[in-house]
Design a protein around this motif. Structure first.
Motif, PDB file in Angstrom:
ATOM      1  N   ASN A  81      -5.868   5.898  25.921  1.00 14.28           N
ATOM      2  CA  ASN A  81      -5.976   7.345  26.087  1.00 14.28           C
ATOM      3  C   ASN A  81      -5.091   7.936  27.181  1.00 14.28           C
ATOM      4  O   ASN A  81      -4.765   9.115  27.132  1.00 14.28           O
ATOM      5  N   LEU A  82      -4.709   7.156  28.194  1.00 16.62           N
ATOM      6  CA  LEU A  82      -3.989   7.757  29.323  1.00 16.62           C
ATOM      7  C   LEU A  82      -2.619   8.288  28.934  1.00 16.62           C
ATOM      8  O   LEU A  82      -2.082   9.172  29.601  1.00 16.62           O
ATOM      9  N   ASP A  83      -2.035   7.741  27.843  1.00 18.52           N
ATOM     10  CA  ASP A  83      -0.703   8.179  27.419  1.00 18.52           C
ATOM     11  C   ASP A  83      -0.752   9.207  26.294  1.00 18.52           C
ATOM     12  O   ASP A  83       0.244   9.434  25.613  1.00 18.52           O
ATOM     13  N   LYS A  84      -1.891   9.841  26.085  1.00 14.64           N
ATOM     14  CA  LYS A  84      -2.032  10.810  24.989  1.00 14.64           C
ATOM     15  C   LYS A  84      -2.545  12.155  25.522  1.00 14.64           C
ATOM     16  O   LYS A  84      -3.633  12.616  25.165  1.00 14.64           O
ATOM     17  N   PRO A  85      -1.792  12.806  26.384  1.00  7.34           N
ATOM     18  CA  PRO A  85      -2.265  14.076  26.982  1.00  7.34           C
ATOM     19  C   PRO A  85      -2.519  15.172  25.957  1.00  7.34           C
ATOM     20  O   PRO A  85      -3.291  16.095  26.229  1.00  7.34           O
ATOM     21  N   HIS A  86      -1.893  15.080  24.769  1.00  8.82           N
ATOM     22  CA  HIS A  86      -2.125  16.104  23.749  1.00  8.82           C
ATOM     23  C   HIS A  86      -3.549  16.048  23.202  1.00  8.82           C
ATOM     24  O   HIS A  86      -4.007  17.001  22.552  1.00  8.82           O
ATOM     25  N   ILE A 135     -10.846  -0.248  33.290  1.00  7.30           N
ATOM     26  CA  ILE A 135     -10.871   1.028  32.587  1.00  7.30           C
ATOM     27  C   ILE A 135     -12.138   1.793  32.962  1.00  7.30           C
ATOM     28  O   ILE A 135     -13.087   1.226  33.516  1.00  7.30           O
ATOM     29  N   LEU A 136     -12.155   3.085  32.624  1.00  2.00           N
ATOM     30  CA  LEU A 136     -13.325   3.938  32.816  1.00  2.00           C
ATOM     31  C   LEU A 136     -14.014   4.164  31.474  1.00  2.00           C
ATOM     32  O   LEU A 136     -13.360   4.201  30.425  1.00  2.00           O
ATOM     33  N   PHE A 160     -15.379  15.777  32.030  1.00  2.00           N
ATOM     34  CA  PHE A 160     -14.141  15.237  32.582  1.00  2.00           C
ATOM     35  C   PHE A 160     -12.987  16.023  31.967  1.00  2.00           C
ATOM     36  O   PHE A 160     -12.573  15.765  30.834  1.00  2.00           O
ATOM     37  N   GLU A 161     -12.480  16.983  32.717  1.00  2.00           N
ATOM     38  CA  GLU A 161     -11.478  17.897  32.194  1.00  2.00           C
ATOM     39  C   GLU A 161     -10.072  17.323  32.358  1.00  2.00           C
ATOM     40  O   GLU A 161      -9.868  16.331  33.071  1.00  2.00           O
ATOM     41  N   PRO A 162      -9.066  17.938  31.682  1.00  2.00           N
ATOM     42  CA  PRO A 162      -7.704  17.395  31.727  1.00  2.00           C
ATOM     43  C   PRO A 162      -7.152  17.181  33.129  1.00  2.00           C
ATOM     44  O   PRO A 162      -6.370  16.251  33.342  1.00  2.00           O
ATOM     45  N   GLY A 163      -7.526  18.019  34.105  1.00  2.00           N
ATOM     46  CA  GLY A 163      -7.040  17.822  35.470  1.00  2.00           C
ATOM     47  C   GLY A 163      -7.482  16.484  36.039  1.00  2.00           C
ATOM     48  O   GLY A 163      -6.699  15.769  36.678  1.00  2.00           O
ATOM     49  N   TYR A 164      -8.737  16.146  35.828  1.00  2.00           N
ATOM     50  CA  TYR A 164      -9.256  14.849  36.267  1.00  2.00           C
ATOM     51  C   TYR A 164      -8.540  13.714  35.538  1.00  2.00           C
ATOM     52  O   TYR A 164      -8.140  12.709  36.148  1.00  2.00           O
ATOM     53  N   ALA A 172      -4.698   9.123  35.070  1.00  2.00           N
ATOM     54  CA  ALA A 172      -3.540   8.584  34.354  1.00  2.00           C
ATOM     55  C   ALA A 172      -2.379   8.327  35.299  1.00  2.00           C
ATOM     56  O   ALA A 172      -1.658   7.326  35.165  1.00  2.00           O
ATOM     57  N   SER A 173      -2.195   9.212  36.276  1.00  7.34           N
ATOM     58  CA  SER A 173      -1.102   9.022  37.234  1.00  7.34           C
ATOM     59  C   SER A 173      -1.311   7.779  38.093  1.00  7.34           C
ATOM     60  O   SER A 173      -0.348   7.211  38.622  1.00  7.34           O
ATOM     61  N   GLU A 174      -2.571   7.364  38.225  1.00  9.80           N
ATOM     62  CA  GLU A 174      -2.881   6.150  38.971  1.00  9.80           C
ATOM     63  C   GLU A 174      -2.827   4.910  38.084  1.00  9.80           C
ATOM     64  O   GLU A 174      -3.080   3.790  38.556  1.00  9.80           O
ATOM     65  N   GLY A 175      -2.548   5.094  36.799  1.00  7.48           N
ATOM     66  CA  GLY A 175      -2.473   3.963  35.881  1.00  7.48           C
ATOM     67  C   GLY A 175      -3.814   3.520  35.334  1.00  7.48           C
ATOM     68  O   GLY A 175      -3.935   2.410  34.801  1.00  7.48           O
ATOM     69  N   ILE A 176      -4.818   4.371  35.439  1.00  7.89           N
ATOM     70  CA  ILE A 176      -6.160   4.017  34.976  1.00  7.89           C
ATOM     71  C   ILE A 176      -6.390   4.612  33.589  1.00  7.89           C
ATOM     72  O   ILE A 176      -6.291   5.819  33.402  1.00  7.89           O
ATOM     73  N   ASP A 177      -6.707   3.746  32.630  1.00 11.09           N
ATOM     74  CA  ASP A 177      -7.012   4.180  31.274  1.00 11.09           C
ATOM     75  C   ASP A 177      -8.524   4.388  31.138  1.00 11.09           C
ATOM     76  O   ASP A 177      -9.295   4.009  32.023  1.00 11.09           O
ATOM     77  N   TRP A 178      -8.952   4.982  30.029  1.00  8.57           N
ATOM     78  CA  TRP A 178     -10.374   5.225  29.837  1.00  8.57           C
ATOM     79  C   TRP A 178     -10.735   5.167  28.358  1.00  8.57           C
ATOM     80  O   TRP A 178      -9.890   5.288  27.475  1.00  8.57           O
ATOM     81  N   VAL A 179     -12.023   4.968  28.112  1.00  3.97           N
ATOM     82  CA  VAL A 179     -12.608   5.028  26.773  1.00  3.97           C
ATOM     83  C   VAL A 179     -13.717   6.063  26.812  1.00  3.97           C
ATOM     84  O   VAL A 179     -14.528   6.077  27.743  1.00  3.97           O
TER      85      VAL A 179
END
Length: 667
Positions: A4-9, A287-288, A294-298, A303-310
């Motif tokens: 998910n971290l690479d899919k900002p859309h 991962i988280l 959890f809004e896009p700003g968070y 994502a900038s820290e390299g942390i992905d999430w589910v």
């Protein structure tokens, strides 16, 4: 490979899904016991209750005239609503609620610059939420408009609400319950994929963790020998295919009931990730697991820290981390592939499915979510159609079937595949792109496709009592995605035609079912694939009333939680089937669970065991059906007592336990 971290859309759409997921949980399962303070404001609360006709007269104009009563109204619900919780549930703004409630420096007021129509829409949503979660144990007269509250009942309710106004915030209780629910969801998902739980104290070496296992709440030592610290990890998963030199997956479960908490704490995960990387290297799998606000700003920060999430609302994404061999996984009904279709007819279905995917992919997830456009898998549609068609009366010259939300035509296609005799089809679809698929593929089979709004279709005279059968998956559109004026029109229409009052929090599918009643002939059969939430939430009461009083239930089928029916809409689904005829007093109906055609559980439930005003918890009925005895509620009136808030009286601390020398086995 990130999930998910690479899919900002997708972040905004996912965030909205997650908020809805959390809100649904809150309305159903939030704890109902909270602290109360010593000081009372009974007189102030009593006056406010009188202004609202004891909560029966809450209206937009009343709030405009008395904005300062909102804090009191928030305390009349079960559970009491914190300010941010009301803002989230009502999809309103913090500035509006702050203005209504006022502060030490500013008295309560209506925002002078907010347009009148916008203000009315926000106030209506606030009122809908307050009515939906009103504490009916404390205000029992809300369920019976003919009952007047006694002086004692008013005094008692005023005292309790006043205590709540001065009480501690409910957030800690809610947070603890939500965290436990998240871990339970993780555990249930992992067990469904053949993982075994092990005790965290059995885990001394991560690399020695058995394949196909998981554990909860494990402390991992990081740092040097002199300055080592233990950091807690919520869940650790060793996949079935983990190599001996590969670390298991480390999961941090995070939930949030508002955005304030996430923005304050977002650096904590980054710090923990940094500590783990120093201990295990930059490739440590961390991962988280997210649920809530959890809004896009968070998300951008993580994502900038390299942390992905589910996301919990799409928990199947976890499989991308724990499995690399899809053959190990059980097939889900939501998984479809055109290559599965081989017969001549299936070539037609494959073409329908291909064209549906093209239209799906041309729309954003948010746009489809707002219109509730989630297609049923063909295999499930065929099972529902086969069962429903078998219930139709035999011998009629022609039977007319209605699909009120035809989409790309999966139900019509499934019925055609069964080759039933003497059936004509009418399908209604508001989206021209999906309607075009149906018209081009199924018109030769006698399917009449109408590209119009279903709620306009029901107004036509020729549609009234014209159909022998309905089989459909209606749009799953939440209450805040359709306009207040539209909702008002639907509610008035239902009240006028059926005499049923619908909650303002009801989803669009409930209006579909209730207003479709006027289109059915006497004796017609209907099957609806819908969210199972109506069984146990207050805003499902209108549908329960309809199924209880107006039709004869035939079957309610519930799918297991892990058996998701839609890839792109994670809801717990059920199928209701009924006949349009007055129910007999001794009516029995089936309750099944598991797969639809071969359910693991099947019970025959007497209609007398349920009531439209109560939640339909069939697991309790199933258990009661196998036990001797009589329910206490048949002998006594059971109500909740007043909460004193004096926990010290009821709970022993360790000092008193030691003083009285109480053995641990009795605690």
């Amino acid at each position: 490979m990130p999930v998910n971290l690479d899919k900002p859309h997708l972040w905004k759409s996912d965030s909205l899904h997650s908020i809805d997921f959390y809100n649904d949980w809150f309305l159903r399962f939030a704890p109902s016991t909270f602290r109360e303070q010593r000081e009372l404001k009974a007189e102030e609360v009593a006056n406010a209750l009188a202004i609202t006709d004891y909560l029966r007269g809450i209206s937009i104009q009343l709030l405009k005239n008395n904005p300062g009563i909102l804090p009191m109204l928030r305390m009349t619900t079960a559970p009491p609503l914190a300010r941010d919780r009301l803002i989230g549930l009502a999809y309103t703004t913090k500035s509006l609620v702050s203005s209504l409630e006022g502060s030490a420096k500013h008295p309560p007021r209506i925002p002078p610059r907010m347009p009148s129509n916008v203000l009315d829409a926000h106030l209506e949503r606030i009122i809908d939420v307050l009515r939906e979660v009103a504490d009916r144990d404390l205000f029992p007269w809300l369920d019976d408009p003919n009952t007047e509250p006694t002086k004692e009942a008013l005094s008692r309710s005023a005292s309790v609400v006043a205590d709540r106004l001065c009480g501690a915030a409910a957030d800690p209780i809610i947070r603890n319950a939500q965290e436990q629910r998240q871990l339970n969801a993780l555990g249930a998902f992992l067990k469904s994929h053949n993982y075994t739980e092990i005790a965290s104290n059995d885990l001394n070496n991560l690399l020695a963790m058995p394949q196909g296992s998981y554990t909860f709440r494990c402390n991992i030592s990081v740092g040097s020998d002199k300055t080592s610290v233990n950091i807690p990890i919520d869940c650790i998963v060793s996949s079935h295919t983990r190599q001996p030199d590969a670390l298991p997956l480390l999961i941090e479960a995070k939930s949030a009931g508002d955005t304030t908490n996430t923005n304050k704490r977002r650096k904590e995960e980054a710090q923990k990730f940094s500590q783990l990387k120093r201990k295990f290297g930059n490739t440590v799998p961390f991962i988280l697991f997210l649920c809530g606000y959890f809004e896009p700003g968070y998300l951008g920060y993580e994502a900038s820290e390299g942390i992905d999430w589910v996301w919990e609302h799409r928990i199947t994404d976890l499989l991308d981390y724990i499995e690399d061999n899809s053959s190990l996984l059980p097939r889900n009904l939501a998984q479809q592939n055109p290559s599965l279709y081989s017969s001549d007819f299936m070539q037609l279905e494959a073409e329908r499915f291909r064209r549906q995917q093209e239209v799906d992919n041309s729309k954003t997830p948010l746009a489809r979510n707002q219109l509730g456009q989630f297609s049923t898998p063909f295999s499930l549609a065929q099972q529902i159609s086969r069962y429903t068609i078998s219930l139709l009366a035999v011998g009629r010259e022609s039977r007319h079937l209605l699909e009120p939300a035809i989409g790309s035509g999966v139900f019509i296609c499934s019925i055609i595949s069964l080759n039933p005799q003497n059936i004509t089809y009418t399908g209604v679809e508001i989206d021209a792109l999906y309607a075009q698929i149906c018209e081009e593929l199924f018109s030769e089979f006698g399917c009449n496709v109408l590209n119009q709004d279903f709620f306009s279709f029901i107004e036509s005279e020729e549609s009234q009592e014209n159909f022998d059968c309905v089989i459909t998956n209606p749009p799953y559109v939440r209450h805040h995605h359709f306009a207040s004026e539209t909702k008002k029109q639907y509610k008035e229409k239902v009240l006028r035609t059926l005499g049923i009052s619908v909650s303002g929090l009801a989803g669009l599918y409930i209006y579909y079912i209730l207003l479709c009643d006027q289109l059915l002939k006497d004796g017609a059969v209907a099957s609806w694939l819908i969210p199972s939430e109506f069984l146990y939430v207050n805003y499902g009461r209108a549908l329960r009333e309809y199924l209880y009083n107006y039709v004869s239930l035939i079957r309610i089928h519930r799918f297991d939680a892990q058996n998701v029916q839609f890839n792109d809409a994670l809801v717990s689904s059920c199928i209701i089937t009924y006949r349009k005829q007055k129910p007999a007093a001794d009516l029995l109906f089936s309750v099944t669970r598991g797969t639809y055609e071969n359910p693991a559980m099947h019970y025959e439930i007497p209609r007398s065991c349920i009531s439209h005003s109560e939640k339909w918890n069939f697991s309790e009925l199933e258990q009661a059906d196998t036990e001797d005895g009589i329910a206490l509620e048949k002998l006594f009136q059971i109500t909740r007592g007043l909460a004193t808030g004096n926990n010290d009286f009821f709970i022993l601390d360790q000092w008193r336990i030691n003083e009285k020398k109480i053995p641990s086995q009795f605690l």
